[in-house]
Design a protein around this motif. Structure first.
Motif, PDB file in Angstrom:
ATOM      1  N   THR A 249       1.231  12.539  57.594  1.00 17.24           N
ATOM      2  CA  THR A 249       1.374  12.204  59.015  1.00 17.24           C
ATOM      3  C   THR A 249       0.765  10.828  59.295  1.00 17.24           C
ATOM      4  OG1 THR A 249       1.311  14.525  59.672  1.00 17.24           O
ATOM      5  CG2 THR A 249       0.804  12.909  61.370  1.00 17.24           C
ATOM      6  N   GLY A 250      -0.445  10.608  58.769  1.00 19.33           N
ATOM      7  CA  GLY A 250      -1.106   9.321  58.957  1.00 19.33           C
ATOM      8  C   GLY A 250      -0.320   8.189  58.313  1.00 19.33           C
ATOM      9  N   ILE A 251       0.255   8.471  57.152  1.00 19.37           N
ATOM     10  CA  ILE A 251       1.047   7.467  56.437  1.00 19.37           C
ATOM     11  C   ILE A 251       2.272   7.072  57.269  1.00 19.37           C
ATOM     12  CG2 ILE A 251       2.505   7.102  54.391  1.00 19.37           C
ATOM     13  CD1 ILE A 251       0.376   8.873  52.870  1.00 19.37           C
ATOM     14  N   GLU A 252       2.927   8.093  57.857  1.00 20.53           N
ATOM     15  CA  GLU A 252       4.108   7.814  58.696  1.00 20.53           C
ATOM     16  C   GLU A 252       3.720   6.936  59.892  1.00 20.53           C
ATOM     17  OE1 GLU A 252       7.396   9.887  58.689  1.00 20.53           O
ATOM     18  OE2 GLU A 252       6.884  10.223  56.592  1.00 20.53           O
ATOM     19  N   TRP A 253       2.575   7.268  60.485  1.00 18.85           N
ATOM     20  CA  TRP A 253       2.102   6.483  61.628  1.00 18.85           C
ATOM     21  C   TRP A 253       1.929   5.022  61.215  1.00 18.85           C
ATOM     22  CZ3 TRP A 253       1.240   6.853  66.804  1.00 18.85           C
ATOM     23  CH2 TRP A 253       0.446   5.855  67.390  1.00 18.85           C
ATOM     24  N   ALA A 254       1.238   4.825  60.083  1.00 20.33           N
ATOM     25  CA  ALA A 254       0.973   3.474  59.594  1.00 20.33           C
ATOM     26  C   ALA A 254       2.280   2.722  59.336  1.00 20.33           C
ATOM     27  CB  ALA A 254       0.144   3.549  58.310  1.00 20.33           C
ATOM     28  N   LEU A 255       3.244   3.417  58.745  1.00 20.77           N
ATOM     29  CA  LEU A 255       4.518   2.764  58.424  1.00 20.77           C
ATOM     30  C   LEU A 255       5.255   2.382  59.702  1.00 20.77           C
ATOM     31  CD1 LEU A 255       5.757   4.983  55.445  1.00 20.77           C
ATOM     32  CD2 LEU A 255       4.760   2.698  55.324  1.00 20.77           C
ATOM     33  N   ARG A 256       5.190   3.269  60.696  1.00 19.24           N
ATOM     34  CA  ARG A 256       5.875   2.986  61.957  1.00 19.24           C
ATOM     35  C   ARG A 256       5.179   1.868  62.729  1.00 19.24           C
ATOM     36  NH1 ARG A 256       7.703   8.935  64.371  1.00 19.24           N
ATOM     37  NH2 ARG A 256       8.491   9.733  62.391  1.00 19.24           N
ATOM     38  N   HIS A 257       3.935   1.550  62.343  1.00 24.18           N
ATOM     39  CA  HIS A 257       3.206   0.493  63.030  1.00 24.18           C
ATOM     40  C   HIS A 257       3.008  -0.730  62.146  1.00 24.18           C
ATOM     41  CE1 HIS A 257       2.644   3.855  65.711  1.00 24.18           C
ATOM     42  NE2 HIS A 257       2.410   2.974  66.655  1.00 24.18           N
ATOM     43  N   GLY A 258       3.957  -0.921  61.259  1.00 25.99           N
ATOM     44  CA  GLY A 258       4.034  -2.176  60.527  1.00 25.99           C
ATOM     45  C   GLY A 258       3.047  -2.398  59.407  1.00 25.99           C
ATOM     46  N   ALA A 259       2.507  -1.316  58.843  1.00 32.83           N
ATOM     47  CA  ALA A 259       1.564  -1.486  57.739  1.00 32.83           C
ATOM     48  C   ALA A 259       2.262  -2.073  56.515  1.00 32.83           C
ATOM     49  CB  ALA A 259       0.946  -0.141  57.369  1.00 32.83           C
ATOM     50  N   LEU A 260       1.577  -3.002  55.849  1.00 36.54           N
ATOM     51  CA  LEU A 260       2.056  -3.491  54.558  1.00 36.54           C
ATOM     52  C   LEU A 260       1.284  -2.801  53.438  1.00 36.54           C
ATOM     53  CD1 LEU A 260       2.373  -7.369  55.081  1.00 36.54           C
ATOM     54  CD2 LEU A 260       4.170  -5.631  55.149  1.00 36.54           C
ATOM     55  N   TYR A 261       0.005  -2.512  53.738  1.00 34.74           N
ATOM     56  CA  TYR A 261      -0.854  -1.839  52.770  1.00 34.74           C
ATOM     57  C   TYR A 261      -1.473  -0.616  53.429  1.00 34.74           C
ATOM     58  CZ  TYR A 261      -0.488  -6.670  51.273  1.00 34.74           C
ATOM     59  OH  TYR A 261      -0.003  -7.902  50.959  1.00 34.74           O
ATOM     60  N   LEU A 262      -1.586   0.446  52.642  1.00 33.46           N
ATOM     61  CA  LEU A 262      -2.179   1.676  53.177  1.00 33.46           C
ATOM     62  C   LEU A 262      -3.343   2.115  52.298  1.00 33.46           C
ATOM     63  CD1 LEU A 262       1.213   2.016  53.500  1.00 33.46           C
ATOM     64  CD2 LEU A 262       0.369   3.900  54.873  1.00 33.46           C
ATOM     65  N   VAL A 263      -4.359   2.650  52.950  1.00 35.10           N
ATOM     66  CA  VAL A 263      -5.524   3.152  52.231  1.00 35.10           C
ATOM     67  C   VAL A 263      -5.745   4.592  52.677  1.00 35.10           C
ATOM     68  CG1 VAL A 263      -8.025   2.929  51.921  1.00 35.10           C
ATOM     69  CG2 VAL A 263      -6.607   0.874  52.063  1.00 35.10           C
ATOM     70  N   THR A 264      -6.008   5.492  51.736  1.00 32.70           N
ATOM     71  CA  THR A 264      -6.391   6.850  52.134  1.00 32.70           C
ATOM     72  C   THR A 264      -7.886   7.005  51.889  1.00 32.70           C
ATOM     73  OG1 THR A 264      -5.961   7.843  49.956  1.00 32.70           O
ATOM     74  CG2 THR A 264      -4.118   7.749  51.502  1.00 32.70           C
ATOM     75  N   PHE A 265      -8.544   7.699  52.813  1.00 32.46           N
ATOM     76  CA  PHE A 265     -10.010   7.754  52.821  1.00 32.46           C
ATOM     77  C   PHE A 265     -10.436   9.117  53.354  1.00 32.46           C
ATOM     78  CE2 PHE A 265     -14.275   6.596  54.203  1.00 32.46           C
ATOM     79  CZ  PHE A 265     -14.649   5.585  53.330  1.00 32.46           C
ATOM     80  N   ASP A 266     -11.309   9.815  52.659  1.00 32.19           N
ATOM     81  CA  ASP A 266     -11.726  11.146  53.110  1.00 32.19           C
ATOM     82  C   ASP A 266     -12.709  11.065  54.274  1.00 32.19           C
ATOM     83  OD1 ASP A 266     -10.114  12.254  51.247  1.00 32.19           O
ATOM     84  OD2 ASP A 266     -11.703  12.877  49.872  1.00 32.19           O
ATOM     85  N   ALA A 267     -12.642  12.057  55.154  1.00 35.35           N
ATOM     86  CA  ALA A 267     -13.464  12.026  56.369  1.00 35.35           C
ATOM     87  C   ALA A 267     -14.883  12.542  56.144  1.00 35.35           C
ATOM     88  CB  ALA A 267     -12.791  12.861  57.465  1.00 35.35           C
TER      89      ALA A 267
END
Lengths: 114, 247
Positions: free
Chosen positions: B91-109
């Protein structure tokens, strides 16, 4: 015995009709349902048939053969339901995701709507 | 160790530069969170100090995770029902992609990662033109790791190496960086915990270019109670096996 057979046949017929009406989409599934209940009806009408098939497979009694067959069928059914269930879960996830994406509960700079 | 695409010579060069402001601007950090009310403010606060775009996906926590974030300058998405960490990540990845991300990082809370590890991950990704860079606690540090946890991870590692053929040194490390162009190939379908192994599967299948960068994982009393039990490995194995049957 006659009465017992009659009741079984009626039940089988009723179930078959019910499932045939229920399974509207696929012809293969309908054929499968018809074959399953058809076999059931045949065994009720000709118990000797079950015996003979059982002997062919080296199983002692027709009743045992029917029992094994139903076990296999039930396993298949459970597996089928499992697949359906996971597919449903995947759809639920899609829905939940789309909902979350459309209505962010907080965005930087914007007033909180949470 | 010579099998690894990321040799020690490269490891010495990756920290040379800082991530530029423009690069941070096109990077989204995705943080899946489930019942992290006690630590989420600390985690996001320290993350905020380095990253520009942060999206926290609250996987329908029953505690006050989402409320804790109120007023922090991050995007919060909330799942209407609990669907799992893998699903939250996607879900977070989709959000990032829809908001123009070129690079994505996953990080535990849960606060087990060090936000300063993101920078070497990103520079390695960008400078070496890779599809994905994975954090490895066994190339870096695993502070406070218990013996059973180490054994569990080694077992999972052996299984993953066998099934994917990738010579990775860590699995189930929540810290990774990847390009938006690689996101479709990395799409997570394992809603629950098996997503980490699934990502490695995707890397192997799509032949993505990848590397590992040493990162620190800090086991606090908190993250240990929140994390997987040893039996979790068996759950993950089953999720993967049955997930394969489904495909």
């Amino acid at each position: 015995m006659i009465l017992f057979r009659l009741v079984l046949l009626l039940l089988t017929g009723a179930f078959m009709l019910y499932f045939l009406v229920l399974v509207r989409r696929s012809a293969i599934k309908r054929l499968f349902v018809a074959a399953f209940f058809g076999t059931g009806a045949a065994f009720v009408l000709m118990p000797e048939l079950a015996n003979r098939i059982a002997w062919f497979f080296g199983i002692g009694r027709g009743a045992d053969f029917v029992f094994y067959l139903s076990t296999v069928f039930l396993f298949f059914l459970v597996f089928n339901i499992y697949l359906k269930f996971t597919a449903l879960e995947a759809r639920q996830t899609q829905l939940v995701r789309e909902l979350a994406l459309r209505h962010p509960s907080q965005e930087p700079g914007a007033e909180s709507v949470a | 160790m010579t099998l690894l695409p990321f040799d020690t010579a490269a490891a010495e060069t990756y920290t040379e530069r800082l991530v530029s402001a423009a690069e941070w601007a096109s990077t989204w950090v995705v943080v899946p969170a489930f019942n992290e009310g006690r630590v989420v403010v600390d985690t996001i606060g320290s993350l905020r100090a380095v990253a520009t775009n942060i999206v926290v996906v609250d996987d329908c926590s029953s505690d006050d995770t989402a409320l804790q974030l109120d007023g922090m300058s991050v995007t919060v998405l909330r799942h209407a029902v609990n669907v799992g960490q893998g699903a939250a990540l996607q879900t977070g990845i989709e959000w990032a992609l829809r908001h123009g991300a070129l690079y994505l990082v996953t990080f535990d809370a849960d606060g087990q990662h060090d936000p300063h590890d993101i920078s070497p991950l990103l520079t390695t990704l960008i400078d070496q033109r890779l599809d994905i860079v994975l954090g490895s606690r066994f190339r870096g540090q695993a502070i406070g790791i218990s013996r059973t946890r180490r054994l569990l991870l080694r077992t999972a590692l052996a299984f993953t190496r066998l099934s994917t053929g990738l010579p990775v040194t860590d699995v189930h490390n929540g810290l990774r960086a990847f390009r938006a162009t690689a996101a479709p190939a990395l799409r997570i379908t394992q809603d629950r915990m098996a997503h980490a192994s699934e990502i490695l599967d995707h890397i192997a299948r799509a032949r993505l270019s990848w590397a590992e960068v040493p990162t620190t994982v800090r086991y606090s009393g908190y993250s240990v109670t929140k994390g997987q039990t040893s039996l979790g490995a068996i759950d993950i194995l089953f999720e993967l096996l049955f997930g394969r049957l489904r495909r």
